[in-house]
Design an enzyme around this catalytic site. Structure first.
Site, PDB file in Angstrom:
ATOM      1  N   THR A  89       0.828  -1.214   0.000  1.00  0.00           N
ATOM      2  CA  THR A  89       0.000   0.000   0.000  1.00  0.00           C
ATOM      3  C   THR A  89       0.855   1.253   0.000  1.00  0.00           C
ATOM      4  OG1 THR A  89      -1.799  -1.128   1.105  1.00  0.00           O
ATOM      5  CG2 THR A  89      -1.736   1.249   1.378  1.00  0.00           C
ATOM      6  N   SER A 135       1.456  -7.623  -0.881  1.00  0.00           N
ATOM      7  CA  SER A 135       2.172  -8.638  -0.093  1.00  0.00           C
ATOM      8  C   SER A 135       1.336  -9.863   0.241  1.00  0.00           C
ATOM      9  CB  SER A 135       2.776  -8.031   1.178  1.00  0.00           C
ATOM     10  OG  SER A 135       1.811  -7.879   2.183  1.00  0.00           O
ATOM     11  N   THR A 170       1.720  -4.294   4.270  1.00  0.00           N
ATOM     12  CA  THR A 170       1.539  -4.587   5.696  1.00  0.00           C
ATOM     13  C   THR A 170       1.078  -6.023   5.952  1.00  0.00           C
ATOM     14  OG1 THR A 170      -0.761  -3.829   5.632  1.00  0.00           O
ATOM     15  CG2 THR A 170       0.897  -2.202   6.273  1.00  0.00           C
ATOM     16  N   ASP A 171       0.407  -6.631   4.954  1.00  0.00           N
ATOM     17  CA  ASP A 171      -0.309  -7.879   5.239  1.00  0.00           C
ATOM     18  C   ASP A 171       0.593  -9.055   5.611  1.00  0.00           C
ATOM     19  OD1 ASP A 171      -2.729  -6.662   4.974  1.00  0.00           O
ATOM     20  OD2 ASP A 171      -3.124  -7.361   2.941  1.00  0.00           O
TER      21      ASP A 171
HETATM   22  C1  SIN Z   1      -0.110  -5.340   1.009  1.00  0.00           C
HETATM   23  O1  SIN Z   1       0.091  -5.983   2.038  1.00  0.00           O
HETATM   24  O2  SIN Z   1       0.668  -5.333   0.034  1.00  0.00           O
HETATM   25  C2  SIN Z   1      -1.375  -4.555   0.858  1.00  0.00           C
HETATM   26  C3  SIN Z   1      -1.889  -4.043   2.136  1.00  0.00           C
HETATM   27  C4  SIN Z   1      -0.992  -3.043   2.789  1.00  0.00           C
HETATM   28  O3  SIN Z   1       0.156  -2.813   2.437  1.00  0.00           O
HETATM   29  O4  SIN Z   1      -1.499  -2.433   3.773  1.00  0.00           O
END
Ligand code: SIN
Length: 325
Positions: free
Chosen positions: A16, A70, A103-104
């Protein structure tokens, strides 16, 4: 004073933090992994009066290692990312590596890197909960904080920083789907904070022992890494899924057990059948805080202190470094 090692290298992997939405007010529906790492790096200087004092004397270099959401992170990208970390960190003029990540699955990547990078220099991961073109995007500040942390986090270790909070790779977990400070380190707590470009380490934060390292060069081709699943104990947990997995060729199972790693009688029978069939079993807890304390009732090996998804990484590395067949 001129910094001894003068370069901080920023590796982009997507997420993100590199995402774009259809408008500056749309923060939840967007496409991750759209902006290049060079563009993200440029945004850091734009949010303050130039760069933080801690970064004077440093140069920055960036490399796009991957560009993905991710949720789709994979072993081949991990291996490539670890190789790039090793290559950069082995250069005398490189002080640290910063990685931008979704983040995931950040916590899984952070733990993986902590197990395979033996270099004495730090790695700092960062991320964002809002896409890059959102009006109050958190990515630029998080990346700025990651660079600042990288400049002072002397010594080995894989860290992450988001929303001004510093976490250690051993403890960090994403615990909230939407809020800006989406990460938590459970009972271990924060390692420190970055506020107004100042890093403060928490004196109560207990030093984390370096985990067992596995040399990257000793790992086989990621295409051959074993299939390992996580399954959860819950009310009326059945062994049917385990039998399906055995028949489909699973090589390892991590049980996200209830409480202190407990498991229903039926699921336990299934796991015993799996073990007899040569499947490696490990136990973690579905509780998101506190280590599993090993007791006589644990009939499968426990990976104490690791979440189920990090236990899965540990089991995969265990299996590839000590092949069972
Ligand atoms: C990801 O994990 O690539 C998408 C979600 C995020 O980064 O918050």
């Amino acid at each position: 004073m001129q910094a001894k090692n003068q370069k901080i290298v920023v590796l982009g992997t997507g997420g993100t933090i590199a995402g774009e939405s259809s408008s500056a007010s749309e923060g939840l529906s967007y496409k991750a992994a759209q902006r290049g790492i060079d563009v993200l790096l440029q945004s850091v200087a734009e949010i303050g009066q130039g760069l933080p004092e801690a970064l004077s004397g440093y140069q920055f270099e960036s490399e796009q290692v991957a560009q993905l959401d991710s949720k789709d992170m994979d072993f081949a990208t991990w291996y490539h990312l670890a190789q790039r970390c090793e290559a950069w960190l082995s250069q005398d003029d490189v002080a640290a590596v910063v990685i931008t990540h979704g983040t995931d699955t950040l916590e899984e990547t952070a733990y993986f890197l902590s197990r395979v990078i033996a270099n004495e220099k730090p790695i700092v991961l960062t991320c964002a909960m809002r896409p890059a073109n959102f009006k109050d995007a958190d990515g630029p500040q998080n990346l700025r904080d990651a660079l600042t942390l990288a400049s002072v986090a002397k010594g080995a270790g894989v860290w992450m920083v988001a929303a001004g909070e510093i976490h250690h790779s051993q403890h960090v977990q994403k615990v909230h789907p939407t809020r800006l400070n989406a990460f938590d380190s459970g009972e271990a707590g924060l390692a420190g904070t970055v506020i107004q470009d100042q890093v403060t380490w928490r004196s109560e934060f207990a030093p984390v022992a370096q985990p067992n390292k596995i040399k990257l060069s000793h790992l086989p081709d990621p295409a051959s890494w074993p299939w390992v699943e996580v399954i959860m104990n819950h009310v009326q947990a059945s062994s049917k899924l385990v039998d399906l997995l055995i028949n489909a060729g699973v090589r390892g199972i991590v049980l996200a057990g209830t409480g202190n790693g407990s498991v229903s009688t039926d699921l336990k029978e299934g796991l015993l059948r799996a073990q007899d069939a040569g499947v490696q079993i490990r136990v973690a807890s579905r509780c998101n805080q506190g280590p599993v304390i090993v007791t006589a009732s644990h009939i499968f090996p426990v990976l104490s202190g690791l979440s189920p998804v990090k236990s899965r990484v540990a089991l995969i590395l265990d299996m590839v470094s000590k092949p069972t067949d």
